[in-house]
Design an enzyme around this catalytic site. Sequence first.
Site, PDB file in Angstrom:
ATOM      1  N   MET A  25      -6.176  -1.780  -3.955  1.00 42.21           N
ATOM      2  CA  MET A  25      -5.998  -1.861  -2.507  1.00 42.21           C
ATOM      3  C   MET A  25      -5.639  -0.501  -1.922  1.00 42.21           C
ATOM      4  O   MET A  25      -5.186   0.394  -2.633  1.00 42.21           O
ATOM      5  CB  MET A  25      -4.931  -2.884  -2.177  1.00 42.21           C
ATOM      6  CG  MET A  25      -5.438  -4.305  -2.355  1.00 42.21           C
ATOM      7  SD  MET A  25      -4.241  -5.505  -1.777  1.00 42.21           S
ATOM      8  CE  MET A  25      -5.201  -7.018  -1.924  1.00 42.21           C
ATOM      9  N   ASP A  59       0.797  -1.235   0.000  1.00 43.20           N
ATOM     10  CA  ASP A  59       0.000   0.000   0.000  1.00 43.20           C
ATOM     11  C   ASP A  59       0.828   1.284   0.000  1.00 43.20           C
ATOM     12  O   ASP A  59       0.292   2.355  -0.223  1.00 43.20           O
ATOM     13  CB  ASP A  59      -0.891   0.055   1.249  1.00 43.20           C
ATOM     14  CG  ASP A  59      -1.942  -1.033   1.236  1.00 43.20           C
ATOM     15  OD1 ASP A  59      -2.114  -1.670   0.183  1.00 43.20           O
ATOM     16  OD2 ASP A  59      -2.595  -1.240   2.278  1.00 43.20           O
ATOM     17  N   GLN A 108      -2.648  -7.901  -7.125  1.00 48.19           N
ATOM     18  CA  GLN A 108      -1.738  -6.789  -6.835  1.00 48.19           C
ATOM     19  C   GLN A 108      -0.526  -7.228  -6.025  1.00 48.19           C
ATOM     20  O   GLN A 108       0.521  -6.602  -6.059  1.00 48.19           O
ATOM     21  CB  GLN A 108      -2.489  -5.689  -6.079  1.00 48.19           C
ATOM     22  CG  GLN A 108      -3.562  -5.051  -6.917  1.00 48.19           C
ATOM     23  CD  GLN A 108      -4.547  -4.237  -6.091  1.00 48.19           C
ATOM     24  OE1 GLN A 108      -4.296  -3.107  -5.757  1.00 48.19           O
ATOM     25  NE2 GLN A 108      -5.684  -4.827  -5.751  1.00 48.19           N
TER      26      GLN A 108
END
Length: 761
Positions: free
Chosen positions: A199, A157, A291
């Site tokens: 995300m 992230d 991802q």
Amino acid sequence: MESFAQKRIGVLTSGGDAQGMNAAVRAVVRTALHFGAGVYAVYEGYRGMVEGGDRIRPLSWDDVGSILHRGGTVIGTARSAEFRERVGRLRAARNLLQHGIDRLVVIGGDGSLTGADIFRREWPDLLAELAREGEIDPATAQAHPALMIAGLVGSIDNDMVGTDMTIGADSALLRIVEAIDAITSTAASHQRSFVVEVMGRHCGYLALMSAIAGGTDYVLIPESPPPEGWESQMCELLRHGRASGRRDSIVVIAEGATDQAGKPISADYVRQVLEDRLGEDTRVTILGHVQRGGTPSAFDRWMSTLLGYAAVEEVLSATADSEPQMIGIRYNRIDRAPLMECVQKTHSVAQKIAAKDYGGAMALRGGSFTEMFQVFKRMAESMPSVTPAQPRRLAIIHSGGLAPGMNPAVRAAVRLGLDRGHVLLGVRGGFQGLIDGRIEELKWGDVEGWASMGGAELGTNRQIPTLEQFYAVGRALETQRIDGLLVIGGWAAYKAIYELYRERERYPAFKIPMICLPTSIDNNLPGSELSVGADTALNVIVEALDRIKQSATASRRCFVVETMGRFCGYLALMSGLAGGAERVYLHEEGVTLKDLQADVESMIESFRGGRRLYLAIRSERANPHYTIDFLSRLFEEESHDCFDVRQVSLGHIQQGGNPSPFDRVLATRLATRCIDYLTHELEKQSAESAFIGLAEGKVTIFPLKQMADMVDWTYRRPKEQWWLGLRPMVRTMARLSVEVEKEGAERLCGKPILPDTSKAG
Ligand code: ADP
């Protein structure tokens, strides 16, 4: 070198997996062995630490071979409820002490790092309790009075305050942007709309950067909820985009996006709005775990290697009183910051979002994040936000070798220039095109789709105008009434503009503001630590190296691979770090016969000791005589049939391909500032010229006159090259000493050392 023989380090990966964790583990292991310390993997994160037994095992040099290219984490990760409890941590301490481990490198997210800090603070108490209960003897407790930790942030992230990038974020962005590119082509074919969810519960990094790199229409991020009535604004924007030439519409949404009232906005809601209000056929794609998947990007490999190295240095030099550090990246350099301060600031972003203090949340994300959010908005709108009294005519021209990222730079410059009320002109075919008048106006829709395109739509070449051509260049600038010039290119662009600048007194037509934006896979331009295109080329090379390594079916083989870069060794060194090369040959360092002899000797020794693969990377012009052919023949001749040798010249594939997200974002960031610079100079009625770049991670503009002091004209590279400082790292990661390879783990870790009274701390 200080002896670290009694020091034992544990390394674990914890929380969500992230691409690049393996590179960090490899670096931790090899650096620890390099310094003579023992190193253990704690398998399955804290769960393994609580369970102990064979979950904690010494790692040898070879155990971490061939893992650089693998996604996820080879030592496993898990959530552990037990570790959240003191009793679990008591067992964890006992298990670590069994091996004499009192130094930990923890690779995980904020949860894992918080857990590590709690563990560290409790450590003396835990040891006292273990001693009281007879689980360890008092001497052991005395010998390990403190737990020393270093934290590396593994999180796709990019949500940690205190580091510019976290391990895995670059690879995740690569995956997302690949998906957006794929969706764009199908969306455009059917004139469809897509909502793509990525995300990021509290962090909009992936959403924002993928929106910029993917050239999408709209983005929703947690830190900056859209204004009241955003649905209408979004639809209006999409309508304008279509009217101006877009065939697809894409909205990117972070999973944690909310409205101003804090109410979650779902991808499905956005789809509904688009269908209802625009009558568009709209699809939702939730990218989910793809991802996290796949092979790590070149950046994640080299950055994690540096981080792992620095983490070992940190835990080996730490003392009982040291404040635990988080090792991160700041402005392209390794940076240390107090661990818990970073974790607390990270938590406070989430708290600010929850308290609807969005300004505060954006401020904690930092200036460039906020800047990029504004840039995205300016680019997405096809209506100018400024209407100047006198529109200026800005021309964009390429010069120099092809670099992926030239098109996104033009796209950003055109859209941001239009946003400032200018007229934008595209020059086709470099300076000859300018002389020939191959110039056309570029509108908002003309650069549609360029965000993802490799190559250079305007065309580029390495021509530098000659003295005889200056007059024609001046004429062209005057007849086209060009007020300012943006030159997007490599060495030839810089040289050309520098020459024009020097001739300003003789040719008054050159007295207009000009600025150079660095695009070059070679990364050899002054004033910028990174030029647009270098990251893409590095990824291409590293992918090729993976394949080359996989192709080695022979039992023992040496590959000699040549990369581009002319006299600049950036691509060779960085691909060596990211691709796990044993040796890199650079022009900056020189190549001598003595070096080659030493290389051959260590190569033979290493193959005799069981090595199967040796990778040497040679930068294109490392030495005029010791060519790739020469090196290959030399190694072959000296191998005495102990191994075979193959040579691979990677050639022009390094210039090809679609630009990486990093290059797209960098191109956009620099182009924005170039347009601002030209606008500002024109407003001041100044005719200054400049070149732009990333210097210590910040966008910096240098007056053109400084160029001469900053470059080495003979070898066409900057005098200062920051990455040369990373050379020893390649050696450390590829140490060929058979002694370390074979004996490493046994000698340095050996049998469990409990009890150990030899040393405190
Ligand atoms: P991340 O590290 O990615 O943020 P988690 O928050 O799930 O992931 O944390 C991973 C593991 O770290 C948890 O399963 C737990 O074992 C440990 N951990 C997290 N927070 C704490 C805490 N406050 N105290 C002790 N251990 C914790």
